[in-house]
Design an enzyme around this catalytic site. Structure first.
Site, PDB file in Angstrom:
ATOM      1  N   ALA A   1       0.792  -1.234   0.000  1.00 41.61           N
ATOM      2  CA  ALA A   1       0.000   0.000   0.000  1.00 41.61           C
ATOM      3  C   ALA A   1       0.819   1.275   0.000  1.00 41.61           C
ATOM      4  O   ALA A   1       0.325   2.325  -0.409  1.00 41.61           O
ATOM      5  CB  ALA A   1      -0.952   0.013   1.196  1.00 41.61           C
TER       6      ALA A   1
ATOM      7  N   CYS B   1       3.200   0.101 -12.296  1.00 45.61           N
ATOM      8  CA  CYS B   1       3.443   1.366 -12.984  1.00 45.61           C
ATOM      9  C   CYS B   1       4.594   1.163 -13.960  1.00 45.61           C
ATOM     10  O   CYS B   1       5.621   1.837 -13.905  1.00 45.61           O
ATOM     11  CB  CYS B   1       3.750   2.488 -11.998  1.00 45.61           C
ATOM     12  SG  CYS B   1       3.721   4.117 -12.784  1.00 45.61           S
TER      13      CYS B   1
END
Length: 482
Positions: A283, A419
């Site tokens: 996270a 990403c």
């Protein structure tokens, strides 16, 4: 009539005294960022804003420092090739960084050539010494003798013979990254557009966390509504930290693709009654966790402005869920705690789970990756990454995806996100894990993002800077079979 400059004014401070260079705030800040990146592996996007605040650099000077630092870091490969052609010896590292700043001004900015040369020579004289300044002056004058378009045929390979090598020099990307992007795109057609978009300054994108802020509130603070996400707004100028909603963590800076992959996970139908259990496995620093936490608590209603942009067939929900957010690093877990309100935040290694198997309805796995999808925002990252490290990352990504699938209950769903568009971190990882298990099916992620075109052939979804104006975020959605 002759005008006599005072000390530090760039003229003579007295008869016979050497010229004293001007301490240019913007160029000195950019130079300090370059040196810190070079010497200490600093991150420009973290260091430069702090330097600007500490030194009181604002307005046009702040904009100049930002363009100099980020623009130069993006174009290092191009500028180093030109500098090498114009120099009879390898410059010392501090002189080389100053020459790079000068080359960026000469080749890609609208700074008059005499000003680009003069201010850079002044910088070298001030920060390095007079001997180095003479050397820098000679090199910069050679660089300024041609435009970038005139230099490229000299320093870059012929595009007909080596198209990847040519694009690598022309757009300032290491060759291996250009090749990886071409593979991910499925061919060379969009490659130059992607590399150019990687070198463009991105907009600051904000997220209004539902139930805590709204796009309308961000608009009142000077932002424009986003293109895709019902929670997104673009801040075209100004400091986002000065917006009350951001300062109070009711809103935050978050790329639009990052918002959308989290939103897609919440849109997948999951059978069952009562409060759902959600897990964000990796996270930190908390962007996706902050949005998931707000949706879990308040539902995904984005207010009138957001509703106007909600795609047809996607209804707002008022679900109640509880989010557990974990990160292996304690300092990153603390950042998650600061950006969430109702989540349970723990420091835990996703490869050695601190939770029971089969208990979560939805799992977000934003896996550690090379970050090649965010080169617009982290310009120095392209020069630090090594293709040799992708194999080790791939092993970790596979282990984390395996434990994520173990954590979700039958009928539940896992979002695998990176990403990075690199195939070895995206499709290959997902295909390997799915092939080894008989309890998983891959969903068409594009079906849960109907507001976005150009996400690829599926079943995964791939965002691109040149198509969507976002980071190159990858999303795969996997359902655990009953």
């Amino acid at each position: 009539m002759k005008t006599r400059g005072g000390p530090g004014a760039g003229g003579r401070s007295g008869a016979g005294r050497p010229r004293r260079p001007v301490r240019d705030q913007a160029r000195n800040a950019a130079f300090d960022v370059m040196r810190a990146v070079d010497e200490r592996d600093a991150y420009a996007n973290l260091l430069l804003p702090r330097l600007l605040r500490e030194r009181g650099i604002k307005g046009r000077d702040a904009a100049l420092a930002t363009e100099l630092a980020y623009g130069t870091l993006r174009g290092l490969g191009t500028y180093d090739a030109v500098i090498e052609m114009c120099s009879d010896r390898a410059p010392d590292p501090d002189v080389r960084d100053a020459l790079r700043l000068g080359a960026h001004q000469l080749l890609r900015m609208r700074v008059p050539p005499h000003a680009a040369v003069g201010t850079t020579v002044d910088l070298v004289r001030l920060r390095v010494g007079p001997g180095a300044a003479k050397f820098a002056n000679a090199v910069l004058r050679k660089i300024g003798s041609r435009t970038l378009d005139e230099w490229l045929p000299i320093v870059a390979p012929d595009p007909a013979d080596d198209p990847v090598g040519h694009l690598s020099i022309a757009h300032g990307h290491p060759r291996w990254i250009v090749s990886a992007f071409q593979d991910a795109l499925g061919g060379p057609d969009e490659l130059a557009d992607l590399l150019a978009a990687d070198n463009a300054r991105p907009l600051v994108t904000l997220v209004a966390r539902p139930g805590r802020s709204s796009v309308a509130e961000l608009e009142e603070a000077g932002a424009d509504p986003g293109r895709y996400s019902p929670y997104a707004a673009y801040l075209r100028e100004g400091d986002p930290g000065q917006i009350a909603a951001v300062a109070e963590t009711r809103a935050a800076v978050q790329d639009e693709a990052s918002q959308l992959v989290a939103l897609a996970l919440t849109r997948v139908p999951v059978e069952g009654d009562g409060e759902e259990r959600w897990l964000d496995m990796c996270a930190g620093p908390g962007g996706k966790a902050g949005l998931l936490d707000a949706i879990a608590t308040y539902g995904d209603s984005a207010g009138p402005a957001g509703e106007a942009r909600r795609p047809a067939g996607v209804a707002a929900s008022a679900r109640r869920a509880r989010l557990v957010a974990a990160d292996v690093q304690d300092h990153r877990a603390r950042l998650v705690w600061q950006t969430t309100r109702d989540a349970v935040v723990v420091t835990a290694d996703g490869t050695v789970p601190a939770w029971r198997e089969g208990v979560f309805d939805r799992v977000m796995l934003d896996a550690p990756c090379t970050g090649l999808g965010a080169l617009r925002r982290r310009p120095e990252a392209r020069w630090r990454r090594d293709p040799a490290g992708i194999a080790d990352l791939g092993k970790l990504q596979r282990r984390l995806l395996g434990t994520a699938l173990d954590a979700v209950r039958p009928g539940g769903v896992v979002a695998y996100v990176t990403c990075s568009p690199h195939l070895a971190e995206t499709r290959v990882v997902v295909e390997d894990v799915v092939r080894r298990r008989d309890d998983v099916e891959q969903l068409d992620a594009r079906a849960f993002l109907p507001e976005v075109d150009g996400l690829g052939v599926g079943p995964h979804a791939q965002f691109w800077p040149h198509r969507h104006g976002t980071d190159a975020m990858f999303l795969a959605l996997l359902r655990k079979r009953r």
